[in-house]
Write a protein that holds these residues in place. Structure first.
Motif, PDB file in Angstrom:
ATOM      1  N   MET A 288       0.824  -1.197   0.000  1.00 53.55           N
ATOM      2  CA  MET A 288       0.000   0.000   0.000  1.00 53.55           C
ATOM      3  C   MET A 288       0.865   1.256   0.000  1.00 53.55           C
ATOM      4  N   ILE A 289       1.889   1.244   0.835  1.00 52.76           N
ATOM      5  CA  ILE A 289       2.773   2.412   0.886  1.00 52.76           C
ATOM      6  C   ILE A 289       3.438   2.634  -0.466  1.00 52.76           C
ATOM      7  N   GLN A 290       3.916   1.542  -1.055  1.00 56.56           N
ATOM      8  CA  GLN A 290       4.583   1.635  -2.347  1.00 56.56           C
ATOM      9  C   GLN A 290       3.623   2.178  -3.406  1.00 56.56           C
ATOM     10  N   PHE A 291       2.394   1.675  -3.361  1.00 54.93           N
ATOM     11  CA  PHE A 291       1.379   2.067  -4.336  1.00 54.93           C
ATOM     12  C   PHE A 291       1.065   3.562  -4.216  1.00 54.93           C
ATOM     13  N   ILE A 292       0.871   3.988  -2.978  1.00 63.17           N
ATOM     14  CA  ILE A 292       0.540   5.396  -2.758  1.00 63.17           C
ATOM     15  C   ILE A 292       1.696   6.287  -3.201  1.00 63.17           C
ATOM     16  N   LEU A 293       2.895   5.823  -2.904  1.00 63.06           N
ATOM     17  CA  LEU A 293       4.086   6.586  -3.287  1.00 63.06           C
ATOM     18  C   LEU A 293       4.153   6.769  -4.797  1.00 63.06           C
ATOM     19  N   ILE A 294       4.010   5.657  -5.527  1.00 59.12           N
ATOM     20  CA  ILE A 294       4.108   5.725  -6.990  1.00 59.12           C
ATOM     21  C   ILE A 294       2.981   6.578  -7.569  1.00 59.12           C
ATOM     22  N   THR A 295       1.767   6.364  -7.032  1.00 62.48           N
ATOM     23  CA  THR A 295       0.636   7.135  -7.547  1.00 62.48           C
ATOM     24  C   THR A 295       0.858   8.635  -7.336  1.00 62.48           C
ATOM     25  N   THR A 296       1.336   8.993  -6.155  1.00 56.98           N
ATOM     26  CA  THR A 296       1.590  10.404  -5.880  1.00 56.98           C
ATOM     27  C   THR A 296       2.615  10.966  -6.864  1.00 56.98           C
ATOM     28  N   ILE A 297       3.699  10.209  -7.053  1.00 58.40           N
ATOM     29  CA  ILE A 297       4.736  10.662  -7.977  1.00 58.40           C
ATOM     30  C   ILE A 297       4.156  10.850  -9.373  1.00 58.40           C
ATOM     31  N   LEU A 298       3.328   9.863  -9.793  1.00 59.12           N
ATOM     32  CA  LEU A 298       2.722   9.962 -11.124  1.00 59.12           C
ATOM     33  C   LEU A 298       1.849  11.209 -11.243  1.00 59.12           C
ATOM     34  N   LEU A 299       1.046  11.451 -10.206  1.00 51.56           N
ATOM     35  CA  LEU A 299       0.175  12.614 -10.235  1.00 51.56           C
ATOM     36  C   LEU A 299       0.983  13.899 -10.365  1.00 51.56           C
ATOM     37  N   ILE A 300       2.087  13.950  -9.623  1.00 58.17           N
ATOM     38  CA  ILE A 300       2.932  15.148  -9.689  1.00 58.17           C
ATOM     39  C   ILE A 300       3.510  15.319 -11.094  1.00 58.17           C
ATOM     40  N   ILE A 301       4.037  14.181 -11.646  1.00 58.45           N
ATOM     41  CA  ILE A 301       4.616  14.265 -12.995  1.00 58.45           C
ATOM     42  C   ILE A 301       3.549  14.701 -13.994  1.00 58.45           C
ATOM     43  N   MET A 302       2.340  14.117 -13.851  1.00 55.38           N
ATOM     44  CA  MET A 302       1.276  14.442 -14.794  1.00 55.38           C
ATOM     45  C   MET A 302       0.925  15.920 -14.719  1.00 55.38           C
ATOM     46  N   SER A 303       0.871  16.456 -13.504  1.00 58.36           N
ATOM     47  CA  SER A 303       0.512  17.868 -13.402  1.00 58.36           C
ATOM     48  C   SER A 303       1.644  18.756 -13.914  1.00 58.36           C
ATOM     49  N   LEU A 304       2.896  18.270 -13.757  1.00 50.00           N
ATOM     50  CA  LEU A 304       4.025  19.058 -14.263  1.00 50.00           C
ATOM     51  C   LEU A 304       4.059  19.084 -15.785  1.00 50.00           C
ATOM     52  N   THR A 305       3.813  17.897 -16.387  1.00 48.56           N
ATOM     53  CA  THR A 305       3.920  17.818 -17.848  1.00 48.56           C
ATOM     54  C   THR A 305       2.608  18.189 -18.525  1.00 48.56           C
ATOM     55  N   GLY A 306       1.544  18.234 -17.750  1.00 50.05           N
ATOM     56  CA  GLY A 306       0.246  18.534 -18.337  1.00 50.05           C
ATOM     57  C   GLY A 306      -0.290  17.407 -19.194  1.00 50.05           C
ATOM     58  N   ARG A 307       0.367  16.247 -19.155  1.00 53.32           N
ATOM     59  CA  ARG A 307      -0.058  15.107 -19.955  1.00 53.32           C
ATOM     60  C   ARG A 307      -0.777  14.139 -19.026  1.00 53.32           C
ATOM     61  N   TRP A 308      -2.102  14.076 -19.119  1.00 53.36           N
ATOM     62  CA  TRP A 308      -2.857  13.239 -18.182  1.00 53.36           C
ATOM     63  C   TRP A 308      -3.117  11.865 -18.777  1.00 53.36           C
ATOM     64  N   LEU A 309      -2.796  10.840 -17.980  1.00 57.19           N
ATOM     65  CA  LEU A 309      -3.034   9.473 -18.432  1.00 57.19           C
ATOM     66  C   LEU A 309      -4.498   9.133 -18.215  1.00 57.19           C
ATOM     67  N   SER A 310      -4.996   8.216 -19.035  1.00 50.85           N
ATOM     68  CA  SER A 310      -6.334   7.732 -18.734  1.00 50.85           C
ATOM     69  C   SER A 310      -6.322   6.212 -18.820  1.00 50.85           C
ATOM     70  N   PHE A 311      -6.894   5.591 -17.834  1.00 50.47           N
ATOM     71  CA  PHE A 311      -7.087   4.143 -17.935  1.00 50.47           C
ATOM     72  C   PHE A 311      -8.409   3.761 -17.299  1.00 50.47           C
ATOM     73  N   PRO A 312      -9.035   2.728 -17.845  1.00 51.08           N
ATOM     74  CA  PRO A 312     -10.347   2.335 -17.331  1.00 51.08           C
ATOM     75  C   PRO A 312     -10.243   1.824 -15.900  1.00 51.08           C
ATOM     76  N   PRO A 313     -11.194   2.221 -15.047  1.00 52.09           N
ATOM     77  CA  PRO A 313     -11.152   1.778 -13.650  1.00 52.09           C
ATOM     78  C   PRO A 313     -11.322   0.264 -13.490  1.00 52.09           C
ATOM     79  N   THR A 314     -11.899  -0.407 -14.510  1.00 52.77           N
ATOM     80  CA  THR A 314     -12.070  -1.860 -14.395  1.00 52.77           C
ATOM     81  C   THR A 314     -10.716  -2.559 -14.336  1.00 52.77           C
ATOM     82  N   LEU A 315      -9.680  -1.835 -14.658  1.00 50.56           N
ATOM     83  CA  LEU A 315      -8.327  -2.377 -14.611  1.00 50.56           C
ATOM     84  C   LEU A 315      -8.017  -3.013 -13.253  1.00 50.56           C
ATOM     85  N   ILE A 316      -8.617  -2.433 -12.232  1.00 48.33           N
ATOM     86  CA  ILE A 316      -8.311  -2.864 -10.873  1.00 48.33           C
ATOM     87  C   ILE A 316      -8.693  -4.335 -10.646  1.00 48.33           C
TER      88      ILE A 316
END
Ligand SMILES: Nc1ncnc2c1ncn2[C@@H]1O[C@H](COP(=O)(O)OP(=O)(O)O)[C@@H](O)[C@H]1O
Ligand SMILES: [Mg+2]
Lengths: 257, 309
Positions: A111-139
């Motif tokens: 969980m910690i690892q997941f939250i860490l990576i997700t946070t980093i991704l969110l930061i990168i996405m907001s920095l680059t302005g390139r937003w990823l999209s994936f279907p929630p059913t992926l989970i």
């Protein structure tokens, strides 16, 4: 159970941030990797699982690879670290029982690892302005894959208990993992299709490819099979771990020696 | 009421294809509430193996362990009444602070986080570690780490405390503190099993001693009684100056042994006759010869190696 889980999250988190230089170093490496992926360096840092050529798929594939590797070696790593710290025996005299303690801890770590990576991704996405999209059913198929990964993690942990030194084997496991996550069993037919269903994690990984790369809707019967597969490997891993625990106690080789 | 019962424990290790080591042979004993049993024996005698079999960490080949009537190898509930500080390990997370260790292990032993934190604070207070509450364990002295390890083992208030070589590697001051704590913990009503190869520790701390050698218990009784049994009935008289020839021959005639300034009297009846002869020479001491645990131990271990099993 919940209180043990929360205690494990807290413990892992404190251990992670107690020495900020180390934590920042770790975060920096992950950030650099994902930033590299964003910039188009698809070959960055070794293997990943190709879920398609779009950036979204590459990122999801890389994240899956990172998390599954993390889960796979978590229990063996915990065993080794705890033996070094001198706390391993204390875990084994918990009234919760060793399997539950190790599983709870592995989930907390993930969980910690997941939250860490997700946070980093969110930061990168907001920095680059390139937003990823994936279907929630992926989970849903992801859960099947992770379940199987925990089963294998218990199996590798069993080897660590019995053999103590498994460093040399880890490379082989990583190679096998790459195979399991990339082999396209969803395109197999006939008897090899049955074989594909028996391999750990591959059915779930195939579903992830369907959803992510081929943009197909989730195949529900297939998902059921993936979960069943995950559940069975989880059960097998746990059984093996119980056996290894007993055998190690028979040999008197828990911890030291 | 016996807190711990150990019956006919037996353990043989297979260290290689041919080589077998019988580490523990037919060991039985019991410990009641508020009692400290010292498990005394030389290195390799089987102390750690026994302790780990009690804690459910090593599976015995034969025999049974009962903690409050429950078998720790089958019933996890038994572990709720057990705390252990194992040999040579720190038994703590180095990166966590004392209070964080106490809290985590409290929950691991089945407490709620709130109770664990409260008890943790109390224990730190009592063990004089409050000022180090926020320092990572890594930075504490060895003595403080050991105190904390004992505190952690007590967090769930177990009725049985296992201590494997609790003073090993501690300096004199830390040893004194740990000894004091052990006595306090026992007086609270807990049963304590401690192993040691240091005789003075066993002598000072225990109500009863079990001496173990080559895996077998060679003596087990109350510490006082063991020492009394091995103490002779002889008296020793020591004088300030050497005794003149005349007196020496008189004393020797009575059957006592004279060696420069000391006299050893084996027959108690002649003690006063000897003293009478010595009058008015200045005495330093008149003492009943006391064996200490060291002599008892040496004697028992020696007897055993003379009669191989
Ligand atoms: N896991 C093991 N495998 C093989 N031999 C062992 C193992 N553990 C202990 N021994 C042997 O068993 C004997 C008793 O060891 P131990 O219980 O550690 O003694 P003590 O704690 O009294 O020093 C020793 O001869 C030791 O070498
Ligand atoms: Mg020992």
């Amino acid at each position: 159970m919940l209180k043990l889980f929360l205690a494990e999250v807290k413990r892992s988190w404190i251990q992670f941030i107690r020495y900020p230089a180390e934590a920042i170093g770790g975060i920096f490496i992950i950030s650099a990797l994902f930033y590299g992926l964003f910039l188009g360096a698809t070959y960055v840092a070794g293997p990943s699982i190709k879920l398609g050529d779009r950036l979204d798929s590459i990122i999801v594939g890389y994240m899956l690879w990172t998390l599954v590797t993390f889960v796979l070696f978590d229990i063996a790593g915990t065993l080794q670290n705890e033996a070094q710290t001198g706390t391993l025996e204390q875990l084994f005299i918990s009234p919760f029982g060793a399997p539950r303690v190790f599983l709870t801890r592995a989930i907390a770590n993930l969980m910690i690892q997941f939250i860490l990576i997700t946070t980093i991704l969110l930061i990168i996405m907001s920095l680059t302005g390139r937003w990823l999209s994936f279907p929630p059913t992926l989970i849903l198929p992801l859960i099947a894959v992770i379940l199987g990964a925990y089963g294998l993690s218990f199996a590798i942990g069993s080897l660590a208990l019995l053999l103590k030194r498994i460093q040399q084997l880890l490379g082989i496991f990583q190679f096998a993992l790459l195979f399991l996550l990339t082999v396209p069993t969803e395109t197999w037919t006939g008897s090899s299709k049955v074989l594909g269903l028996l391999l750990p994690m591959t059915t779930g990984a195939g579903l992830l490819r369907d959803v992510m790369a081929r943009q197909q809707p989730l195949n529900l019967p297939q998902l059921g099979l993936a979960w069943l597969n995950g559940g069975i490997y989880f059960g097998l891993g746990l059984t093996l771990f119980r056996f290894a625990e007993r055998e190690t106690k028979r040999r008197g080789r828990l911890g030291g020696y | 009421m016996q807190v711990l019962e150990v019956q006919h424990l037996q353990k043989t290790y297979r260290s290689s294809r041919k080589h077998l080591t019988t580490a523990v042979r037919d060991v039985s004993f019991a410990i009641a509430q508020q009692e400290v049993l010292a498990f005394l024996g030389p290195n390799g005698a089987g102390k750690t193996t026994t302790i780990k079999m009690i804690a459910g960490l090593i599976l015995p080949d034969r025999g049974e362990v009962k903690i409050n009537g429950l078998n720790p190898h089958r019933e996890a509930q038994a572990l709720r009444s057990l705390g252990a500080v194992l040999e040579g390990n720190r038994n703590l997370y180095w990166r966590l602070t004392p209070i964080e260790n106490l809290e985590y292990f409290g929950v691991l032993r089945g407490l709620s986080q709130k109770v664990a934190r409260q008890r943790g604070r109390d224990l730190l207070e009592r063990f004089e570690l409050s000022h180090k509450r926020r320092a990572p364990v890594q930075t504490l002295s060895r003595g403080m780490q050991q105190k904390l390890a004992i505190a952690v083992a007590l967090i769930h208030e177990p009725q049985l405390l296992l201590l494997d070589e609790p003073t090993l590697g501690l300096d004199v001051e830390a040893t004194q503190t740990v000894k004091r704590l052990i006595r306090e913990i026992a007086s609270e009503g807990r049963a304590i099993l401690l192993t040691t190869h240091q005789l003075d520790i066993a002598e000072e701390l225990s109500d009863r001693v079990a001496i173990i050698n080559q895996g077998a218990i060679v003596a087990e009784e109350s510490t006082e009684e063991l020492i009394r049994r091995f103490s002779g009935s002889a008296y020793v008289v020591e004088l300030e100056q050497e005794i003149d020839r005349d007196r020496v021959s008189k004393i020797q005639n009575l059957g006592a042994i004279v060696n420069e300034k000391t006299i050893l009297i084996r027959e108690t009846e002649i003690l006063y006759e000897v003293l009478h002869i010595l009058q008015p020479l200045p005495l330093i001491r008149v003492e009943k010869e006391q064996a200490n645990l060291t002599e008892v131990f040496l004697q028992l271990i020696q007897n055993q190696s003379e009669s191989p099993c």
